[in-house]
Design an enzyme around this catalytic site. Structure first.
Site, mmCIF file in Angstrom:
data_model
loop_
_atom_site.group_PDB
_atom_site.id
_atom_site.type_symbol
_atom_site.label_atom_id
_atom_site.label_comp_id
_atom_site.label_asym_id
_atom_site.label_seq_id
_atom_site.Cartn_x
_atom_site.Cartn_y
_atom_site.Cartn_z
ATOM 1 N N ASP A 42 0.841 -1.199 0.000
ATOM 2 C CA ASP A 42 0.000 0.000 0.000
ATOM 3 C C ASP A 42 0.878 1.251 0.000
ATOM 4 O O ASP A 42 1.007 1.933 1.007
ATOM 5 C CB ASP A 42 -0.915 -0.031 1.234
ATOM 6 C CG ASP A 42 -1.801 1.193 1.349
ATOM 7 O OD1 ASP A 42 -2.121 1.805 0.312
ATOM 8 O OD2 ASP A 42 -2.177 1.545 2.492
ATOM 9 N N LEU A 43 1.471 1.548 -1.153
ATOM 10 C CA LEU A 43 2.336 2.723 -1.271
ATOM 11 C C LEU A 43 1.706 3.833 -2.103
ATOM 12 O O LEU A 43 2.275 4.920 -2.217
ATOM 13 C CB LEU A 43 3.700 2.332 -1.850
ATOM 14 C CG LEU A 43 4.497 1.319 -1.016
ATOM 15 C CD1 LEU A 43 5.870 1.081 -1.640
ATOM 16 C CD2 LEU A 43 4.632 1.766 0.430
ATOM 17 N N LYS A 44 0.558 3.574 -2.703
ATOM 18 C CA LYS A 44 -0.210 4.609 -3.416
ATOM 19 C C LYS A 44 0.681 5.403 -4.378
ATOM 20 O O LYS A 44 0.772 6.623 -4.306
ATOM 21 C CB LYS A 44 -0.903 5.548 -2.429
ATOM 22 C CG LYS A 44 -1.847 4.865 -1.458
ATOM 23 C CD LYS A 44 -2.500 5.884 -0.523
ATOM 24 C CE LYS A 44 -3.427 5.223 0.480
ATOM 25 N NZ LYS A 44 -2.699 4.438 1.504
ATOM 26 N N GLN A 49 -10.468 7.699 10.381
ATOM 27 C CA GLN A 49 -11.201 7.280 9.188
ATOM 28 C C GLN A 49 -12.642 7.787 9.333
ATOM 29 O O GLN A 49 -13.361 7.378 10.236
ATOM 30 C CB GLN A 49 -11.205 5.751 9.067
ATOM 31 C CG GLN A 49 -9.814 5.142 9.058
ATOM 32 C CD GLN A 49 -9.198 5.121 7.681
ATOM 33 O OE1 GLN A 49 -9.848 5.476 6.704
ATOM 34 N NE2 GLN A 49 -7.962 4.706 7.604
ATOM 35 N N ILE A 83 4.758 10.453 -12.832
ATOM 36 C CA ILE A 83 4.566 10.405 -14.278
ATOM 37 C C ILE A 83 4.378 8.944 -14.698
ATOM 38 O O ILE A 83 4.784 8.024 -13.976
ATOM 39 C CB ILE A 83 5.737 11.067 -15.022
ATOM 40 C CG1 ILE A 83 7.051 10.319 -14.763
ATOM 41 C CG2 ILE A 83 5.859 12.542 -14.633
ATOM 42 C CD1 ILE A 83 8.209 10.811 -15.600
ATOM 43 N N PRO A 84 3.740 8.697 -15.852
ATOM 44 C CA PRO A 84 3.383 7.318 -16.211
ATOM 45 C C PRO A 84 4.526 6.319 -16.159
ATOM 46 O O PRO A 84 4.388 5.242 -15.564
ATOM 47 C CB PRO A 84 2.815 7.473 -17.627
ATOM 48 C CG PRO A 84 2.196 8.834 -17.625
ATOM 49 C CD PRO A 84 3.138 9.666 -16.807
ATOM 50 N N ASN A 85 5.674 6.623 -16.763
ATOM 51 C CA ASN A 85 6.759 5.644 -16.808
ATOM 52 C C ASN A 85 7.303 5.339 -15.417
ATOM 53 O O ASN A 85 7.564 4.178 -15.079
ATOM 54 C CB ASN A 85 7.892 6.137 -17.711
ATOM 55 C CG ASN A 85 8.997 5.111 -17.839
ATOM 56 O OD1 ASN A 85 8.805 4.041 -18.409
ATOM 57 N ND2 ASN A 85 10.157 5.417 -17.280
ATOM 58 N N HIS A 142 2.133 7.563 -7.292
ATOM 59 C CA HIS A 142 1.548 8.693 -8.028
ATOM 60 C C HIS A 142 2.701 9.509 -8.599
ATOM 61 O O HIS A 142 3.362 10.252 -7.875
ATOM 62 C CB HIS A 142 0.694 9.541 -7.080
ATOM 63 C CG HIS A 142 -0.060 10.640 -7.763
ATOM 64 N ND1 HIS A 142 -0.952 11.446 -7.084
ATOM 65 C CD2 HIS A 142 -0.077 11.077 -9.041
ATOM 66 C CE1 HIS A 142 -1.474 12.329 -7.919
ATOM 67 N NE2 HIS A 142 -0.948 12.127 -9.114
ATOM 68 N N ARG A 160 -14.384 -0.810 11.013
ATOM 69 C CA ARG A 160 -14.328 -0.887 12.463
ATOM 70 C C ARG A 160 -15.423 -1.821 12.959
ATOM 71 O O ARG A 160 -16.609 -1.556 12.713
ATOM 72 C CB ARG A 160 -14.534 0.494 13.097
ATOM 73 C CG ARG A 160 -13.483 1.529 12.716
ATOM 74 C CD ARG A 160 -12.171 1.256 13.434
ATOM 75 N NE ARG A 160 -11.194 2.296 13.170
ATOM 76 C CZ ARG A 160 -10.338 2.283 12.166
ATOM 77 N NH1 ARG A 160 -10.362 1.287 11.299
ATOM 78 N NH2 ARG A 160 -9.456 3.246 12.009
#
Length: 232
Positions: free
Chosen positions: A62-64, A191, A68-70, A66, A182
């Site tokens: 879970d590093l999300k 959350q 540029i595409p390459n 984000h 929860r």
């Protein structure tokens, strides 16, 4: 490695390898998968994934991502080379970024992790979106990003359980990963958009990310077993 049939993903949100493994050693990999997030991965690097896999766990990285595409696609490829079960990227990176990740995984010569898109973080409400220039309800933004994810060929989405029914209706192919879960009686913590495990599955979620209700329980194995029993 035994394939896990449970929808539960336990969040190993710890600053050290020792703390994460102390919890993992109390959990049954047949009853849950585990999530490695930014704090633990930054502290321990890829070695923590290898250790958890050796213990029999399927790992959600879970590093999300984000970027540029390459750059994002190469990060996803690196995750696949680690042998993770699931990896995620921010849908707000756009169609080309997500499509590049999909294309890279399709060309990968090995087991392919599930490629999941992050829509709107569960801690964000309308005023938070307004603060970054989006005058829109969170659910509307989720649906907008979900359409991009579907077009890019993503395997699924991270979303709150409240968004799950609309997403399943619009995009039945996509698998839904829901944090902010929860068990009844638990504190909401940070959350905001939350449901219980049973409510989340009934709403259309496929996987449930659960952290503190298990990790901070006096007996994590017992807490996990109780949730599994609740789900039937």
């Amino acid at each position: 490695m035994s394939a896990c049939q449970s929808p539960i993903i336990v969040a190993l949100d710890f600053p050290t390898r020792e703390a994460a493994l102390a919890l993992a050693d109390q959990l049954d990999p047949k009853l849950c998968r585990v999530k490695v997030g930014k704090e633990l991965f930054t502290s321990c690097a890829a070695g923590i994934v290898e250790i958890l896999r050796d213990k029999g766990f399927e790992v959600f990285l879970d590093l999300k991502f984000h970027d540029i595409p390459n750059t994002t696609a190469m990060a996803v490829k690196a995750a696949a080379e680690m042998g993770v079960w699931m990896v995620n990227v921010h849908c707000s990176g756009g169609l080309r970024m997500m499509a590049a990740c999909r294309e890279t995984l399709e060309a990968f010569n090995g087991p392919k992790p599930l490629l999941i898109g992050v829509t709107v973080l569960t801690s964000m409400e309308r005023e938070d979106l307004a603060g970054i220039g989006l005058d829109i309800e969170p659910q509307e933004q989720v649906l907008r990003l979900a359409a991009l994810a579907e077009k890019a060929g993503m395997d699924g989405l991270v979303c709150s359980a409240q968004e799950a029914p609309a997403l399943k209706g619009a995009h039945p192919r996509l698998q839904l990963v829901t944090p902010g879960i929860r068990p009844a009686g638990s504190a909401q913590d940070d959350q905001r958009r939350i449901l219980t495990p049973r409510q989340a599955l009934d709403a259309g979620s496929d996987y449930l990310v659960i952290g503190r209700p298990i990790s901070q329980a006096a007996d994590p194995a017992k807490a996990l077993a109780a949730i599994v029993a609740e789900l039937g």
